[in-house]
Design a protein around this motif. Structure first.
Motif, PDB file in Angstrom:
ATOM      1  N   LEU A  37      -1.958  -8.378   0.898  1.00 27.10           N
ATOM      2  CA  LEU A  37      -3.276  -8.679   0.319  1.00 27.10           C
ATOM      3  C   LEU A  37      -4.413  -8.290   1.426  1.00 27.10           C
ATOM      4  O   LEU A  37      -5.382  -7.692   1.116  1.00 27.10           O
ATOM      5  N   ARG A  38      -4.008  -8.819   2.876  1.00 24.21           N
ATOM      6  CA  ARG A  38      -4.924  -8.389   3.604  1.00 24.21           C
ATOM      7  C   ARG A  38      -5.226  -7.203   3.953  1.00 24.21           C
ATOM      8  O   ARG A  38      -6.380  -6.621   4.233  1.00 24.21           O
ATOM      9  N   ALA A  39      -4.201  -6.402   3.847  1.00 21.34           N
ATOM     10  CA  ALA A  39      -4.342  -4.909   4.117  1.00 21.34           C
ATOM     11  C   ALA A  39      -4.734  -4.113   2.958  1.00 21.34           C
ATOM     12  O   ALA A  39      -5.100  -2.833   2.816  1.00 21.34           O
ATOM     13  N   GLY A  40      -5.077  -4.752   1.756  1.00 23.81           N
ATOM     14  CA  GLY A  40      -5.618  -4.091   0.687  1.00 23.81           C
ATOM     15  C   GLY A  40      -4.563  -3.331   0.010  1.00 23.81           C
ATOM     16  O   GLY A  40      -4.974  -2.625  -0.714  1.00 23.81           O
ATOM     17  N   LEU A  41      -3.047  -3.467  -0.027  1.00 27.43           N
ATOM     18  CA  LEU A  41      -2.167  -2.865  -0.862  1.00 27.43           C
ATOM     19  C   LEU A  41      -1.515  -3.785  -1.810  1.00 27.43           C
ATOM     20  O   LEU A  41      -0.437  -3.396  -2.295  1.00 27.43           O
ATOM     21  N   GLU A  42      -2.317  -4.936  -2.185  1.00 23.79           N
ATOM     22  CA  GLU A  42      -1.708  -5.567  -3.316  1.00 23.79           C
ATOM     23  C   GLU A  42      -1.227  -4.913  -4.686  1.00 23.79           C
ATOM     24  O   GLU A  42      -0.263  -5.313  -5.279  1.00 23.79           O
ATOM     25  N   LYS A  43      -2.044  -4.049  -5.038  1.00 17.13           N
ATOM     26  CA  LYS A  43      -1.497  -3.089  -5.943  1.00 17.13           C
ATOM     27  C   LYS A  43      -0.636  -1.838  -6.030  1.00 17.13           C
ATOM     28  O   LYS A  43      -0.275  -1.391  -6.748  1.00 17.13           O
ATOM     29  N   ASP A  44      -0.298  -1.671  -4.728  1.00 17.24           N
ATOM     30  CA  ASP A  44       0.808  -0.606  -4.243  1.00 17.24           C
ATOM     31  C   ASP A  44       2.066  -0.896  -4.170  1.00 17.24           C
ATOM     32  O   ASP A  44       2.866  -0.517  -4.096  1.00 17.24           O
ATOM     33  N   PHE A  45       2.250  -2.322  -4.455  1.00 18.37           N
ATOM     34  CA  PHE A  45       3.793  -2.794  -4.253  1.00 18.37           C
ATOM     35  C   PHE A  45       4.211  -3.539  -5.568  1.00 18.37           C
ATOM     36  O   PHE A  45       4.255  -4.840  -5.690  1.00 18.37           O
ATOM     37  N   PRO A  46       4.019  -2.929  -6.918  1.00 16.19           N
ATOM     38  CA  PRO A  46       4.085  -3.718  -8.033  1.00 16.19           C
ATOM     39  C   PRO A  46       5.521  -4.278  -8.405  1.00 16.19           C
ATOM     40  O   PRO A  46       5.811  -5.263  -9.106  1.00 16.19           O
ATOM     41  N   TYR A  47       6.667  -3.902  -7.548  1.00 15.78           N
ATOM     42  CA  TYR A  47       7.949  -4.470  -7.659  1.00 15.78           C
ATOM     43  C   TYR A  47       8.296  -5.322  -6.631  1.00 15.78           C
ATOM     44  O   TYR A  47       9.226  -5.984  -6.466  1.00 15.78           O
ATOM     45  N   LEU A  48       7.491  -5.698  -6.086  1.00 18.87           N
ATOM     46  CA  LEU A  48       7.587  -6.605  -4.698  1.00 18.87           C
ATOM     47  C   LEU A  48       8.211  -8.168  -5.276  1.00 18.87           C
ATOM     48  O   LEU A  48       7.437  -8.782  -6.206  1.00 18.87           O
ATOM     49  N   ARG A  49       9.542  -8.692  -4.955  1.00 18.34           N
ATOM     50  CA  ARG A  49       9.827  -9.983  -5.452  1.00 18.34           C
ATOM     51  C   ARG A  49      10.822 -10.287  -4.559  1.00 18.34           C
ATOM     52  O   ARG A  49      11.606  -9.576  -3.893  1.00 18.34           O
ATOM     53  N   ALA A  50      11.173 -11.833  -4.792  1.00 16.60           N
ATOM     54  CA  ALA A  50      12.370 -12.405  -4.161  1.00 16.60           C
ATOM     55  C   ALA A  50      13.566 -12.189  -4.989  1.00 16.60           C
ATOM     56  O   ALA A  50      13.463 -12.256  -6.331  1.00 16.60           O
ATOM     57  N   ASP A  51      14.689 -12.218  -4.460  1.00 16.57           N
ATOM     58  CA  ASP A  51      15.942 -12.060  -5.321  1.00 16.57           C
ATOM     59  C   ASP A  51      17.068 -12.393  -4.539  1.00 16.57           C
ATOM     60  O   ASP A  51      16.962 -12.849  -3.398  1.00 16.57           O
ATOM     61  N   LEU A  62      11.386  -4.468  -2.314  1.00 18.29           N
ATOM     62  CA  LEU A  62       9.879  -3.977  -2.190  1.00 18.29           C
ATOM     63  C   LEU A  62       9.690  -2.926  -3.383  1.00 18.29           C
ATOM     64  O   LEU A  62       8.576  -2.656  -3.524  1.00 18.29           O
ATOM     65  N   GLY A  63      10.839  -2.336  -3.865  1.00 18.04           N
ATOM     66  CA  GLY A  63      10.693  -1.424  -5.163  1.00 18.04           C
ATOM     67  C   GLY A  63      10.060  -0.230  -4.680  1.00 18.04           C
ATOM     68  O   GLY A  63       9.987   0.189  -3.440  1.00 18.04           O
ATOM     69  N   ARG A  64       9.920   0.765  -5.534  1.00 21.68           N
ATOM     70  CA  ARG A  64       9.228   2.037  -5.338  1.00 21.68           C
ATOM     71  C   ARG A  64       7.755   2.051  -5.201  1.00 21.68           C
ATOM     72  O   ARG A  64       7.111   1.395  -5.755  1.00 21.68           O
ATOM     73  N   VAL A  65       7.382   3.101  -4.255  1.00 23.28           N
ATOM     74  CA  VAL A  65       6.097   3.253  -3.893  1.00 23.28           C
ATOM     75  C   VAL A  65       5.497   4.670  -3.955  1.00 23.28           C
ATOM     76  O   VAL A  65       6.872   5.485  -3.696  1.00 23.28           O
ATOM     77  N   SER A  66       4.507   5.071  -4.241  1.00 20.98           N
ATOM     78  CA  SER A  66       4.154   6.266  -4.132  1.00 20.98           C
ATOM     79  C   SER A  66       4.092   6.773  -2.721  1.00 20.98           C
ATOM     80  O   SER A  66       4.146   5.939  -1.986  1.00 20.98           O
ATOM     81  N   PRO A  67       4.110   7.970  -2.709  1.00 19.40           N
ATOM     82  CA  PRO A  67       4.012   8.818  -1.372  1.00 19.40           C
ATOM     83  C   PRO A  67       2.910   8.111  -0.539  1.00 19.40           C
ATOM     84  O   PRO A  67       2.820   8.103   0.570  1.00 19.40           O
ATOM     85  N   ASP A  68       1.640   8.288  -1.296  1.00 19.88           N
ATOM     86  CA  ASP A  68       0.408   7.824  -0.363  1.00 19.88           C
ATOM     87  C   ASP A  68       0.574   6.247  -0.003  1.00 19.88           C
ATOM     88  O   ASP A  68       0.041   6.047   1.143  1.00 19.88           O
ATOM     89  N   THR A  69       1.116   5.491  -0.784  1.00 25.70           N
ATOM     90  CA  THR A  69       1.480   4.083  -0.478  1.00 25.70           C
ATOM     91  C   THR A  69       2.281   3.957   1.102  1.00 25.70           C
ATOM     92  O   THR A  69       2.097   3.394   1.859  1.00 25.70           O
ATOM     93  N   ALA A  70       3.641   4.740   0.965  1.00 26.20           N
ATOM     94  CA  ALA A  70       4.578   5.025   1.937  1.00 26.20           C
ATOM     95  C   ALA A  70       3.750   5.220   3.235  1.00 26.20           C
ATOM     96  O   ALA A  70       3.935   4.909   4.422  1.00 26.20           O
TER      97      ALA A  70
END
Length: 108
Positions: A37-51, A62-70
Motif C-alpha cells: 500500500l505504501r509503495a502504491g502497489l495495492e492493485k498489482d497483487f490481486p492474489y495476495l493472501r494467507a494460506d 503472492l500469486g501471478r503479477v504482470s511483468p511491469d509489476t515484477a
C-alpha cells in the motif's frame, strides 16, 4: 466404531484458527499488504493472501503479477538493498546497517 477418537477432537473438527501457521501467515500477509500500500502497489497483487498447506504450515500466496509489476518490485528491492537494508542469516532485520565484507569475515 471401536477405533474412533474419544477425546471429541478429530480431523473433521480441525480449524485453521487452531494453527500457529495460520496466524504467522496472516500476520506476514498483513505486513506485506501494508508495505505494498505504501509503495502504491495495492492493485498489482490481486492474489495476495494467507494460506495453509495440508500440513498446517502457513504460507503467503503472492500469486501471478504482470511483468511491469515484477520490474517495479525488483526496483524496490534494489533500492532497499542500496540504502543498506539487509537481513542477517539469523533472521534479524537491520535497517540502514550496510553489509560490508568486513562484517561477514569468519562467517560460514
Amino acid at each position: 466404531m471401536p477405533h474412533e477418537p474419544t477425546d471429541g477432537h478429530d480431523a473433521a473438527t480441525w480449524s485453521p484458527l487452531d494453527s500457529e501457521g495460520w496466524y504467522a501467515a496472516r500476520n506476514a500477509t498483513t505486513a506485506l499488504r501494508d508495505a505494498l500500500l505504501r509503495a502504491g502497489l495495492e492493485k498489482d497483487f490481486p492474489y495476495l493472501r494467507a494460506d495453509l498447506n495440508a500440513f498446517g504450515h502457513g504460507l503467503v500466496e503472492l500469486g501471478r503479477v504482470s511483468p511491469d509489476t515484477a520490474e517495479r518490485l525488483a526496483e524496490l528491492l534494489r533500492l532497499a538493498m542500496a540504502s543498506g537494508f539487509r537481513r542477517d542469516r539469523d533472521g534479524d532485520e537491520h535497517e540502514h546497517a550496510p553489509a560490508t565484507s568486513e562484517e561477514h569475515k569468519g562467517r560460514i
